[in-house]
Design an enzyme around this catalytic site. Structure first.
Site, mmCIF file in Angstrom:
data_model
loop_
_atom_site.group_PDB
_atom_site.id
_atom_site.type_symbol
_atom_site.label_atom_id
_atom_site.label_comp_id
_atom_site.label_asym_id
_atom_site.label_seq_id
_atom_site.Cartn_x
_atom_site.Cartn_y
_atom_site.Cartn_z
ATOM 1 N N GLY A 209 1.084 -1.318 -0.215
ATOM 2 C CA GLY A 209 -0.225 0.319 0.276
ATOM 3 C C GLY A 209 1.040 1.296 -0.192
ATOM 4 O O GLY A 209 1.662 1.495 0.103
ATOM 5 N N PRO A 210 0.209 2.046 -0.277
ATOM 6 C CA PRO A 210 1.048 3.868 -0.382
ATOM 7 C C PRO A 210 1.836 4.139 1.001
ATOM 8 O O PRO A 210 0.825 3.728 1.528
ATOM 9 C CB PRO A 210 -0.027 5.011 -0.866
ATOM 10 N N GLY A 212 2.346 5.580 4.399
ATOM 11 C CA GLY A 212 1.502 6.702 5.499
ATOM 12 C C GLY A 212 0.434 5.744 5.788
ATOM 13 O O GLY A 212 -0.017 6.375 6.528
ATOM 14 N N THR A 213 -0.096 4.857 4.802
ATOM 15 C CA THR A 213 -1.428 3.922 5.313
ATOM 16 C C THR A 213 -1.203 3.183 6.849
ATOM 17 O O THR A 213 -2.158 2.257 7.125
ATOM 18 C CB THR A 213 -1.515 3.617 4.031
ATOM 19 N N LYS A 215 0.638 0.726 8.068
ATOM 20 C CA LYS A 215 1.151 -0.954 7.566
ATOM 21 C C LYS A 215 2.451 -0.937 8.533
ATOM 22 O O LYS A 215 1.989 -2.493 9.133
ATOM 23 C CB LYS A 215 2.390 -0.951 6.298
ATOM 24 N N THR A 216 3.294 -0.100 8.886
ATOM 25 C CA THR A 216 3.581 -0.954 9.800
ATOM 26 C C THR A 216 3.139 -1.235 11.682
ATOM 27 O O THR A 216 2.746 -1.497 12.270
ATOM 28 C CB THR A 216 5.051 0.498 10.612
ATOM 29 N N GLU A 432 -5.712 32.664 -12.440
ATOM 30 C CA GLU A 432 -6.362 32.093 -11.442
ATOM 31 C C GLU A 432 -8.246 32.635 -11.181
ATOM 32 O O GLU A 432 -8.818 31.008 -11.214
ATOM 33 C CB GLU A 432 -6.204 32.229 -9.950
ATOM 34 N N HIS A 435 -9.556 29.606 -13.842
ATOM 35 C CA HIS A 435 -9.827 28.383 -13.510
ATOM 36 C C HIS A 435 -11.312 28.473 -12.806
ATOM 37 O O HIS A 435 -12.086 27.512 -13.208
ATOM 38 C CB HIS A 435 -8.475 27.683 -12.420
ATOM 39 N N ASP A 507 -0.129 23.472 -15.252
ATOM 40 C CA ASP A 507 -1.159 23.141 -16.254
ATOM 41 C C ASP A 507 -1.446 22.419 -17.191
ATOM 42 O O ASP A 507 -2.399 21.496 -17.473
ATOM 43 C CB ASP A 507 -1.945 24.542 -16.504
#
Ligand code: NHX
Ligand code: ZN
Length: 615
Positions: A209-210, A212-213, A215-216, A432, A435, A507
């Site tokens: 998994g990415p 910071g999710t 896992k540890t 801006e 956008h 952009d």
């Protein structure tokens, strides 16, 4: 007491050597008083039979008078001397030897030892430096807590069951992963029960998994729930500069774990040793391959009855060596995804527990407005918020603090040092506003959150949109609207200033990427219809096939390019049309931005509404 640091130690040694040299060569005349006399004086003394002995060393003569001489060379210096030093003139003195013999002088001689010492010093210099370097090296290794003699030792850190208080209650969300892992916990708690039925449990569990999710955290919680010793190590800890060390460490770690079984070994970032073998730029990496081979051997080797379960985590499962994923190794693969909105809410609740948070704070709203945040990001979010609150001398964290923190994490740190002059500020504001107006006008785009002309991170200004809800699928209408919104900036530059700026670089890149994906990967072009051509991957470094075969002809490639260009052009034209249509709101928003620097999504919508009412 602190030991003298390396440098000082060497300075001492150096001084000591110099002193020794000085003493030994006698040039300082430490022993007895010694007079430097002219050669003619020496000859005269010799003739008058007042020389007891001479010691010849190269062109220098040291010697002793029979009777001490008072040699007043200066008025002040009236010391009597027994010893003297003189130098033989370079043209030599042939009569000297017979004269010495006639007067019964004791002669001793020595080869040119002055030179000898110089040679010694010169030749010992490199050795000296080598010693210094070696010593520093040694010190550094010691400082890292892995002295020369620890090199083959396992680097795994052991956490005893009593000390590990992490359980599944500390892990929010990840319900699927937890269910998978419960089975393993059951097994670790009561291995016999499973053995009796003849069940074989997986030896390896791979968490993917990415970053910071959590896992540890998940692995730690498994150990905590099961109440077994937990060995942690990071893939890169196996690596050392000597070949074979990694393999030895793997062996040691498994030995330790077996002694404590049932136990869990957790290898974080396993991709650093588990990368596909023989791949990557520059060919294989002996040390890494040896380590990996040893790991595979250990996984194969230990019997299920040894009750050691290996967990590993990676955020790059695609680069792992397939051998690792075979049955009997890491055959249980668990995906740990970024948290959903609900999970984010749960995670926020957990981290909010040890923070003082005002009652007015709506964690659910925060969870909704933080799509794509990982557990670590959310933890960071609350921490940043508490820092804001502290800076503003508040006793509790309020919603504003959290929103500020979120904007900072999502858009980057404010760059207060950046001075923008009025002309550029105007371009920036219109860019801006472009956008924002397109985003507000189009039905399928994400709702506007905020428009800002405050430089943050890499960008001088930004338009933030937040999705209403978690999206996993993007339909064609959404993507086309999104591209128009991104093109809105450049469209504004063209419409108002009749020019283009380099600022739109990012952009334009995003539009180009999106439109290519639509054509090549998602089958969304009118020309090709529902046809995908396969993607070309970017990471050549990480052991992937570098020569991916294209599944289409050069002629098709050209057509693809044309289609991609067409989609981008259409996006630009749609943006221009929208800005022309809402010119009043567009101008007003740009002015408002110059004045206030930040404008919220709601305010933009109000401007748009007024504009439409006056139509
Ligand atoms: C420069 N920066 O590099 C200046 C300082 C058109 C007014 N000379 O499109 O700030 O030009 O809608 C991620 C995000 C580069 C990566 C933004 C890499 C921006 C931002 C260039 C506004 N807002 N462009 C924008 C902008 C620039 C850049 C990025 C990135 C500009 C534009 C950056
Ligand atoms: Zn832009």
């Amino acid at each position: 007491m602190k030991r003298p640091t390396g440098t000082i130690y060497w300075i001492y040694l150096f001084l000591f050597v110099m002193l020794g040299y000085w003493v030994l060569t006698d040039s300082g005349g430490l022993f007895g008083s010694q007079a430097e006399i002219e050669y003619s004086t020496f000859k005269q003394q010799l003739r008058s039979d007042n020389i007891e002995s001479v010691h010849i060393q190269g062109d220098r003569i040291r010697g002793e008078f029979r009777e001490s001489q008072v040699l007043n060379r200066t008025e002040a210096d009236t010391t009597s001397h027994k010893n003297f030093v003189t130098v033989i003139p370079s043209f030599g003195d042939e009569g000297l030897s017979s004269l010495l013999e006639e007067n019964d002088v004791v002669i001793t001689a020595e080869s040119d030892s002055d030179g000898f010492w110089w040679y010694f010093l010169i030749f010992s210099m490199p050795l000296f430096f080598l010693l210094i370097i070696g010593y520093m090296f040694y010190r550094r290794m010691q400082m890292q807590g892995r002295g020369m003699f620890n090199i083959g030792k396992s680097q795994a850190k052991l956490q005893e069951p009593g000390k590990n208080k992490t359980t599944f209650d500390n892990v929010a969300g990840m319900d699927g992963a937890k269910t998978e892992l419960r089975e393993i916990i059951e097994f670790l708690k009561d291995p016999k029960r499973f053995e009796e039925i003849g069940a074989k449990l997986p030896k390896g569990v791979l968490l993917m998994g990415p970053p910071g999710t959590g896992k540890t955290l998940l692995a730690r919680a498994v150990a905590g729930e099961a109440g077994v010793p937990f060995f942690t190590i990071t893939g890169s800890d196996f690596m050392e500069m000597f070949v074979g060390v990694g393999a030895k460490r793997v062996r040691e770690m498994f030995k330790q774990a077996k002694e404590k079984s049932p136990a869990i070994i957790f290898i974080d970032e396993i991709d650093s040793i588990g990368r596909k073998r023989g791949a990557g730029v520059g060919g294989g990496h002996d040390e890494r391959e040896q380590t990996l081979n040893q790991l595979l051997a250990e996984l194969d080797g230990f019997e299920p009855s040894e009750n050691v379960i290996v967990m590993a985590a990676t955020n790059r499962p695609d680069i792992l060596d397939p051998a690792l994923l075979r049955p009997g190794r890491f055959d249980r693969q668990i995906t740990v995804d970024l948290p959903s909105q609900n999970s984010r809410h749960e995670i926020l609740k957990i981290h909010a527990k040890n923070k003082t948070i005002d009652e007015s704070v709506n964690l659910d709203k925060i969870a909704r407005s933080t799509p794509g945040f990982s557990g670590a990001d959310l933890e960071n979010l609350l921490n940043e918020a508490s820092l804001y609150a502290g800076r503003n001398k508040r006793r509790k964290i309020i919603m504003d603090d959290i929103e500020n923190a979120r904007d900072k994490i999502m858009m980057g740190l404010e760059r207060e040092g950046m001075q923008i002059d009025d002309d550029e500020k105007k371009i920036l504001a219109y860019h801006e506003a472009g956008h924002a107006i397109v985003a507000a006008a189009l039905p399928n785009s994400d709702p506007l959150h905020k428009v800002s002309v405050i430089p943050r991170g890499k960008a001088m200004g930004q338009t933030m949109q937040l999705p209403e809800k978690e999206k996993y699928l993007y339909n064609k209408e959404y993507l086309l609207d999104r591209m128009a919104v991104i093109m809105g900036g450049r469209a504004a530059e063209q419409l108002i200033f009749n020019t283009a700026t380099s600022g739109a670089q990012n952009d334009l890149m995003r539009v180009a990427k999106l439109s290519r994906k639509m054509v090549v990967e998602w089958g969304m072009s009118d020309k090709f219809g529902h046809l995908a051509f396969g993607s070309d991957e970017e990471d050549v470094f990480l052991g992937r096939d570098m020569t991916r075969q294209k599944s289409y002809s050069d002629a098709t490639a050209r057509e693809i390019d044309e289609e991609v260009q067409e989609i981008s052009r259409e996006a630009y034209e749609r943006a221009v049309k929208i800005l022309q249509k809402h010119k009043d709101a567009f101008d007003q928003l740009a002015e408002l931005l110059i004045e206030k620097e930040e404008v919220s999504g709601e305010e933009v919508l109000k401007l748009m509404k007024k504009d439409q009412d006056s139509d």
